[in-house]
Design an enzyme around this catalytic site. Structure first.
Site, PDB file in Angstrom:
ATOM      1  N   GLY A 128     -75.370 -95.778 -84.668  1.00  0.00           N
ATOM      2  CA  GLY A 128     -76.781 -95.692 -84.271  1.00  0.00           C
ATOM      3  C   GLY A 128     -77.257 -97.003 -83.694  1.00  0.00           C
ATOM      4  O   GLY A 128     -78.386 -97.431 -83.916  1.00  0.00           O
ATOM      5  N   GLN A 143     -84.078 -99.021 -82.574  1.00  0.00           N
ATOM      6  CA  GLN A 143     -84.871-100.258 -82.618  1.00  0.00           C
ATOM      7  C   GLN A 143     -84.119-101.371 -83.364  1.00  0.00           C
ATOM      8  O   GLN A 143     -84.040-102.499 -82.898  1.00  0.00           O
ATOM      9  CB  GLN A 143     -86.204-100.000 -83.334  1.00  0.00           C
ATOM     10  CG  GLN A 143     -87.106-101.230 -83.365  1.00  0.00           C
ATOM     11  CD  GLN A 143     -88.217-101.150 -84.418  1.00  0.00           C
ATOM     12  OE1 GLN A 143     -88.108-100.431 -85.401  1.00  0.00           O
ATOM     13  NE2 GLN A 143     -89.263-101.929 -84.213  1.00  0.00           N
ATOM     14  N   ASP A 190     -73.155 -95.192 -80.477  1.00  0.00           N
ATOM     15  CA  ASP A 190     -74.372 -94.372 -80.504  1.00  0.00           C
ATOM     16  C   ASP A 190     -74.016 -93.007 -79.919  1.00  0.00           C
ATOM     17  O   ASP A 190     -72.978 -92.863 -79.264  1.00  0.00           O
ATOM     18  CB  ASP A 190     -75.506 -95.029 -79.693  1.00  0.00           C
ATOM     19  CG  ASP A 190     -76.876 -94.475 -80.091  1.00  0.00           C
ATOM     20  OD1 ASP A 190     -77.527 -95.081 -80.951  1.00  0.00           O
ATOM     21  OD2 ASP A 190     -77.260 -93.416 -79.558  1.00  0.00           O
ATOM     22  N   ARG A 241     -75.339 -91.577 -77.538  1.00  0.00           N
ATOM     23  CA  ARG A 241     -75.405 -91.587 -76.063  1.00  0.00           C
ATOM     24  C   ARG A 241     -75.007 -92.962 -75.553  1.00  0.00           C
ATOM     25  O   ARG A 241     -75.036 -93.949 -76.287  1.00  0.00           O
ATOM     26  CB  ARG A 241     -76.806 -91.199 -75.600  1.00  0.00           C
ATOM     27  CG  ARG A 241     -77.916 -92.126 -76.070  1.00  0.00           C
ATOM     28  CD  ARG A 241     -79.269 -91.600 -75.608  1.00  0.00           C
ATOM     29  NE  ARG A 241     -79.609 -90.338 -76.277  1.00  0.00           N
ATOM     30  CZ  ARG A 241     -80.174 -90.299 -77.496  1.00  0.00           C
ATOM     31  NH1 ARG A 241     -80.414 -91.405 -78.164  1.00  0.00           N
ATOM     32  NH2 ARG A 241     -80.472 -89.148 -78.062  1.00  0.00           N
ATOM     33  N   TYR A 253     -88.670 -87.832 -94.226  1.00  0.00           N
ATOM     34  CA  TYR A 253     -88.069 -89.157 -94.020  1.00  0.00           C
ATOM     35  C   TYR A 253     -87.901 -89.859 -95.362  1.00  0.00           C
ATOM     36  O   TYR A 253     -86.832 -90.376 -95.680  1.00  0.00           O
ATOM     37  CB  TYR A 253     -88.974 -89.982 -93.107  1.00  0.00           C
ATOM     38  CG  TYR A 253     -88.559 -91.401 -92.873  1.00  0.00           C
ATOM     39  CD1 TYR A 253     -89.250 -92.457 -93.457  1.00  0.00           C
ATOM     40  CD2 TYR A 253     -87.479 -91.697 -92.051  1.00  0.00           C
ATOM     41  CE1 TYR A 253     -88.892 -93.772 -93.231  1.00  0.00           C
ATOM     42  CE2 TYR A 253     -87.113 -93.026 -91.814  1.00  0.00           C
ATOM     43  CZ  TYR A 253     -87.825 -94.041 -92.403  1.00  0.00           C
ATOM     44  OH  TYR A 253     -87.462 -95.360 -92.173  1.00  0.00           O
ATOM     45  N   ILE A 294     -90.916-102.437 -88.994  1.00  0.00           N
ATOM     46  CA  ILE A 294     -90.276-103.546 -88.279  1.00  0.00           C
ATOM     47  C   ILE A 294     -90.950-103.748 -86.919  1.00  0.00           C
ATOM     48  O   ILE A 294     -91.123-102.790 -86.155  1.00  0.00           O
ATOM     49  CB  ILE A 294     -88.773-103.290 -88.077  1.00  0.00           C
ATOM     50  CG1 ILE A 294     -88.076-103.205 -89.445  1.00  0.00           C
ATOM     51  CG2 ILE A 294     -88.150-104.410 -87.240  1.00  0.00           C
ATOM     52  CD1 ILE A 294     -86.595-102.890 -89.374  1.00  0.00           C
TER      53      ILE A 294
HETATM   54  C1  VAH Z   1     -91.492 -95.466 -89.724  1.00  0.00           C
HETATM   55  N1  VAH Z   1     -90.839 -97.572 -88.694  1.00  0.00           N
HETATM   56  O1  VAH Z   1     -92.657 -95.765 -89.475  1.00  0.00           O
HETATM   57  C2  VAH Z   1     -90.450 -96.588 -89.691  1.00  0.00           C
HETATM   58  C3  VAH Z   1     -90.360 -97.295 -91.026  1.00  0.00           C
HETATM   59  C4  VAH Z   1     -91.564 -98.333 -92.926  1.00  0.00           C
HETATM   60  C5  VAH Z   1     -91.690 -97.554 -91.665  1.00  0.00           C
HETATM   61  O2  VAH Z   1     -89.523 -96.672 -91.904  1.00  0.00           O
HETATM   62  O3  VAH Z   1     -91.129 -94.334 -89.985  1.00  0.00           O
END
Ligand code: VAH
Length: 319
Positions: free
Chosen positions: A8, A12, A34, A36, A140, A170
């Site tokens: 990956g 970012q 990755d 692609r 997530y 980040i």
């Molecule tokens: C998101 N940038 O916003 C990611 C991150 C802590 C946030 O995991 O999903």
């Protein structure tokens, strides 16, 4: 770490981690992959197209390049994951399971990031402890908690050298983030330079932990190079650097660009996610177990972000 595989690498974190690791370990020792093609990554060292859901292909890369450490950075982020939770689970956990199994089979160390998104509304909001309730309300976050539990399990059951940090949002000036709740904290800098105004999707009073990319990259290496005997936590470490709201970062930019204007168009999905996450993390364990210490704060980061972006868009600069 001697020979490193990044899965990956086009995202970012991966796009900058690849360059950063190649400078430290030698370009030929860092294999970027990755799903692609990534021209820029291929210019600086070995690159392979690799679908992280293809376990056999991942094993083949590890075998051919004699890899001893894997960075698995494959993830659909928080906001985009809510659009298709089943796909997010299949990709995030499918890639991780393959990385864990390949690491187990070939004796590789494995770094897989977790996130402040692994916490939820029932976690303590301020100075969220390293070990506490984790009931995230996004797919997530469910993937990140699952990943932490799997990392712990593979360490205890098979002795795989699994390591991880719970990244804040980040902020970087190289690769734009894609689909995260904290993306506003990157976009605001670009819009301040390019348009002189920004429409924020997250409420102005919601705190989230954030970290500047140079500190995030250094944390990856310092953790992976840490003495394993000192590591108590193999699920993931709270990593803290700065915590701010949209109003705070807006004010910091206006100190440098007084004409900068911000309005709000709240994204209900991002609002719900941001409000479910901690205001700030307690990173005492990272500091005690492997010497973590951030070097960038909001003021220094803002100077650097605006300077780099202004240079990047010199021809388009509004202010
Ligand atoms: C998101 N940038 O916003 C990611 C991150 C802590 C946030 O995991 O999903």
């Amino acid at each position: 770490m001697k020979r490193i595989l990044i899965v990956g690498a086009g995202g970012q974190i991966g796009s900058e981690l690849t360059t950063y690791l190649r400078k430290i370990y030698g370009a030929s020792n860092v294999v970027a992959t990755d799903v692609r093609e990534c021209g820029k990554l291929a210019e600086g060292g070995p690159f392979e197209v690799l679908n992280a859901l293809d376990a056999k292909a991942m094993s083949s890369v590890v075998e051919r390049y004699k890899i001893d450490a894997i960075f698995n950075l494959v993830a659909l982020l928080s906001a985009v994951g809510e659009k298709n939770p089943q796909t997010a689970w299949n990709i995030n956990i499918g890639a991780l399971m393959n990385a864990l199994e390949v690491a187990r089979e070939y004796g590789c160390a494995l770094f897989t990031p977790s996130s402040i998104g692994a916490f939820g509304p029932t976690s303590p909001k301020d100075k969220t402890p390293q070990d506490t309730i984790m009931q995230p309300t996004t797919i997530y976050g469910v993937c990140k908690v699952t990943g932490e539990l799997l990392g712990n399990y593979y360490f205890r059951r098979y002795g795989v050298d699994t390591r991880s940090v719970r990244f804040p949002g980040i902020i970087s000036n190289v690769t734009l983030p894609g689909g995260g709740t904290t993306d506003y904290a990157v976009e605001i800098y670009y819009e301040a330079i390019k348009a002189g105004r920004f429409t924020c999707p997250v409420p102005g009073d919601v705190y989230m932990d954030m970290i500047y990319m140079p500190d995030a990259l250094r944390a990856c290496v310092e953790l992976m190079e840490a003495d394993p005997a000192r590591l108590v936590h193999r699920n993931s470490f709270n990593l803290a650097s700065m915590s701010f709201t949209p109003e705070i970062i807006y004010a910091e930019i206006r100190k440098r660009i007084p004409s900068f204007e911000m309005t709000y168009e709240i994204d209900p999905v991002k609002k719900a996610i941001a409000e479910s996450w901690p205001n700030s993390l307690d990173d005492t364990c990272a500091r005690e177990e492997w010497g973590w210490k951030p070097e960038w704060d909001l003021s220094r980061m803002t100077d650097d972000m605006l300077e780099v972006i202004r240079e990047k868009y010199r021809s388009e600069v509004a202010v």
